[in-house]
Write a protein that holds these residues in place. Structure first.
Motif, PDB file in Angstrom:
ATOM      1  N   THR A 131       0.789  -1.130   0.169  1.00 33.14           N
ATOM      2  CA  THR A 131       0.036  -0.094  -0.150  1.00 33.14           C
ATOM      3  C   THR A 131       0.983   1.186  -0.045  1.00 33.14           C
ATOM      4  O   THR A 131       2.258   1.133  -0.147  1.00 33.14           O
ATOM      5  CB  THR A 131      -0.897  -0.044   1.255  1.00 33.14           C
ATOM      6  OG1 THR A 131      -0.175  -0.030   2.321  1.00 33.14           O
ATOM      7  CG2 THR A 131      -1.943  -1.019   1.376  1.00 33.14           C
ATOM      8  N   GLN A 133       1.329   3.121   2.509  1.00 36.25           N
ATOM      9  CA  GLN A 133       2.178   3.287   3.627  1.00 36.25           C
ATOM     10  C   GLN A 133       2.927   2.137   3.897  1.00 36.25           C
ATOM     11  O   GLN A 133       4.099   2.452   4.615  1.00 36.25           O
ATOM     12  CB  GLN A 133       1.334   3.286   4.798  1.00 36.25           C
ATOM     13  CG  GLN A 133       0.286   4.807   4.833  1.00 36.25           C
ATOM     14  CD  GLN A 133      -0.992   4.597   3.836  1.00 36.25           C
ATOM     15  OE1 GLN A 133      -1.323   3.506   3.676  1.00 36.25           O
ATOM     16  NE2 GLN A 133      -1.785   5.452   3.761  1.00 36.25           N
ATOM     17  N   ARG A 134       2.833   1.019   3.403  1.00 37.50           N
ATOM     18  CA  ARG A 134       4.031  -0.072   3.874  1.00 37.50           C
ATOM     19  C   ARG A 134       3.530  -1.269   3.084  1.00 37.50           C
ATOM     20  O   ARG A 134       2.835  -1.279   1.900  1.00 37.50           O
ATOM     21  CB  ARG A 134       3.342  -0.460   5.367  1.00 37.50           C
ATOM     22  CG  ARG A 134       1.781  -0.983   5.406  1.00 37.50           C
ATOM     23  CD  ARG A 134       1.359  -1.001   6.982  1.00 37.50           C
ATOM     24  NE  ARG A 134       0.863  -2.296   7.136  1.00 37.50           N
ATOM     25  CZ  ARG A 134       0.397  -2.712   8.371  1.00 37.50           C
ATOM     26  NH1 ARG A 134       0.416  -1.763   9.502  1.00 37.50           N
ATOM     27  NH2 ARG A 134       0.109  -3.938   8.651  1.00 37.50           N
ATOM     28  N   ASP A 136       3.040  -5.374   3.286  1.00 36.10           N
ATOM     29  CA  ASP A 136       2.928  -6.349   4.237  1.00 36.10           C
ATOM     30  C   ASP A 136       3.082  -7.784   3.482  1.00 36.10           C
ATOM     31  O   ASP A 136       2.917  -8.021   2.217  1.00 36.10           O
ATOM     32  CB  ASP A 136       1.157  -6.411   4.202  1.00 36.10           C
ATOM     33  CG  ASP A 136       0.831  -5.236   5.273  1.00 36.10           C
ATOM     34  OD1 ASP A 136      -0.319  -4.619   4.863  1.00 36.10           O
ATOM     35  OD2 ASP A 136       1.420  -4.734   6.287  1.00 36.10           O
TER      36      ASP A 136
END
Lengths: 157, 311
Positions: A131, A133-134, A136
């Motif tokens: 995403t 932001q990060r 996973d």
């Protein structure tokens, strides 16, 4: 290196692949990850080279070997800014930025003691979801997450 | 029953609620509603289910086996590993690859998380996860959703509280994720140490689900359409501060229900211990036994859909 021209020059290759803009310090890990040495081709490595884009970067050139997008995508987890240039007869025939893979195999083991992978001979597989932001990483089997930091620590040389 | 082409579920594996879309869920619930109203005793005639329970189960196993029999199908299987080749050390992969030669669908319960996914990976036949360790229990979630819809009329926009052990309860995790499809407002009620895991909360946040955290049922009961209670496992209690901390969030009392909307319904995946006293069973709010019974129809619907039988 000439005193009059202080830039370090890296010789061009006739045929092969150049991995550029590798996060500084990760070239050797990437060579191991992609098993590049097994191809027994000439490999040139630059580590901590100056970079206007990244400050410092690593670089890998492999002669007479072309890497495709799927093959190099796992590098995105270690060095997301890496660019891939495919060269034939000194001409650039393809150039692309690596994309994150949708899954990775055999790069990291699941740490969940209850995961079936602890009891069965199964190739580890993690689903990758990026995403804004990060990033996973979730075990394909038990869904437990693994951190990108642990992945990097596992692969760092 | 009209013939409908439904490519969504035929030959699919049902491993996790994470991979079920809203359309998948609605398809199962609609078909379960039809089967509850109009039984189809020959719908799965000629079909054979493997009931592979590597760890004990009563409710889930019996409901699957009943589902199959009541639709005219048959089952073979086992409910303990001592009599199987697992006792000889055979891998799960090998066992599944043999079993699938004999049946049309495999229902699997296993103590290891991820076991059902492994089975699905090596198997050509549909696999239904009947519970894999502390990971997933998708047919329980579908049963829960069916029961909510039956009791409340609709799933959309429900105000739903999950109470009890939200940290370790696979049913709570699966249900929270599934509710995201229906714009539910979630309330997580638990004692300290039993909170919903952060990765579930992150996923819910990412999907735009509104949820809040509470330590007491009294805070949320007046606002609810659905109260979903879960069992506290005794071995977990050492991680909770005290019994006084536990009771407000995990133990229901008739007094609390005086503040509830008349239409609020109480659910529980069962078995229950002290969290719902028997005195509540006869109130209009109690729906947990109907919920258990609905597992039959949901599993019937799932089996029929996976096996491509509609009417």
């Amino acid at each position: 290196m000439s005193i009059a021209c202080p830039e370090m020059s890296v010789a061009a290759i006739k045929n092969g692949t150049v991995l550029d803009h590798i996060s500084a310090g990760w070239a050797l890990s990437i060579i191991k990850l992609l098993k590049l040495a097994e191809h027994k081709r000439e490999i040139t490595v630059g580590i901590y080279l100056p970079s206007s884009k990244l400050g410092k970067k690593d670089l890998i050139k492999i002669e007479d070997w072309e890497l495709d997008a799927d093959e190099v995508s796992k590098v995105a987890l270690l060095a997301p800014d890496t660019t891939v240039t495919v060269i034939r007869n000194f001409e650039v025939v393809d150039k692309f930025s690596i994309q994150f893979p949708t899954s990775i195999e055999e790069m990291i083991d699941c740490s969940n003691p209850q995961c079936i992978t602890q009891r069965e001979e199964v190739t580890s597989r993690f689903l990758v979801k990026k995403t804004r932001q990060r990033v996973d990483l979730n075990c394909h089997y038990c869904s437990k997450s693994a951190s990108l930091e642990r992945l990097k620590a596992t692969l760092a040389l | 029953m009209p013939a409908i082409h439904v490519p969504l579920l035929e030959d699919r594996d049902i491993i996790s609620t994470q991979t079920l879309t809203r359309e998948d869920i609605e398809l199962v619930l609609d078909f379960a509603t039809q089967l509850k109203a109009s039984p189809q005793p020959q719908l799965l005639s000629g079909k054979l289910m493997a009931s592979c329970f590597f760890e004990p189960s009563t409710r889930t196993r019996l409901s699957f086996e009943s589902a199959m029999l009541r639709l005219g199908g048959q089952f073979i299987g086992f409910s303990e590993t001592e009599t199987t080749s697992a006792a000889k050390g055979e891998s799960l992969s090998d066992a599944i690859r043999v079993i699938e030669q004999y049946v049309d669908v495999i229902v699997l319960r296993h103590p290891c998380a991820g076991a059902a996914q492994l089975a699905a990976d090596v198997c050509e036949k549909p696999v239904i996860n009947a519970g894999d360790g502390s990971n997933q229990h998708p047919t329980q979630t579908l049963t829960d959703l069916f029961s909510f819809k039956e009791a409340c009329g609709s799933l959309d926009g429900l105000h739903l509280a999950l109470a009890g052990d939200l940290c370790h309860g696979r049913t709570a995790h699966s249900l929270a994720i599934a509710c995201a499809h229906f714009n539910c407002r979630l309330y997580f009620v638990c004692a300290e140490g039993l909170e919903m895991p952060q990765d579930i909360c992150y996923q819910l946040r990412h999907q735009g689900v509104k949820f809040s955290f509470h330590r007491s049922l009294a805070d949320v009961v007046p606002r609810l359409d659905v109260l979903y209670m879960t069992r506290i496992q005794q071995e977990r209690l050492t991680k909770v501060a005290s019994k006084e901390d536990l009771e407000p969030s995990c133990i229901l009392s008739p007094e609390l229900l005086e503040e509830a909307a008349p239409s609020m319904k109480i659910f529980h995946p069962l078995p229950r211990l002290k969290e719902i006293p028997p005195s509540i069973d006869h109130t209009p709010h109690a729906y947990y036994f109907q919920q258990a019974g609905n597992g039959l129809y949901v599993r019937q619907a799932l089996l029929a859909l996976l096996l491509g039988r509609l009417g």
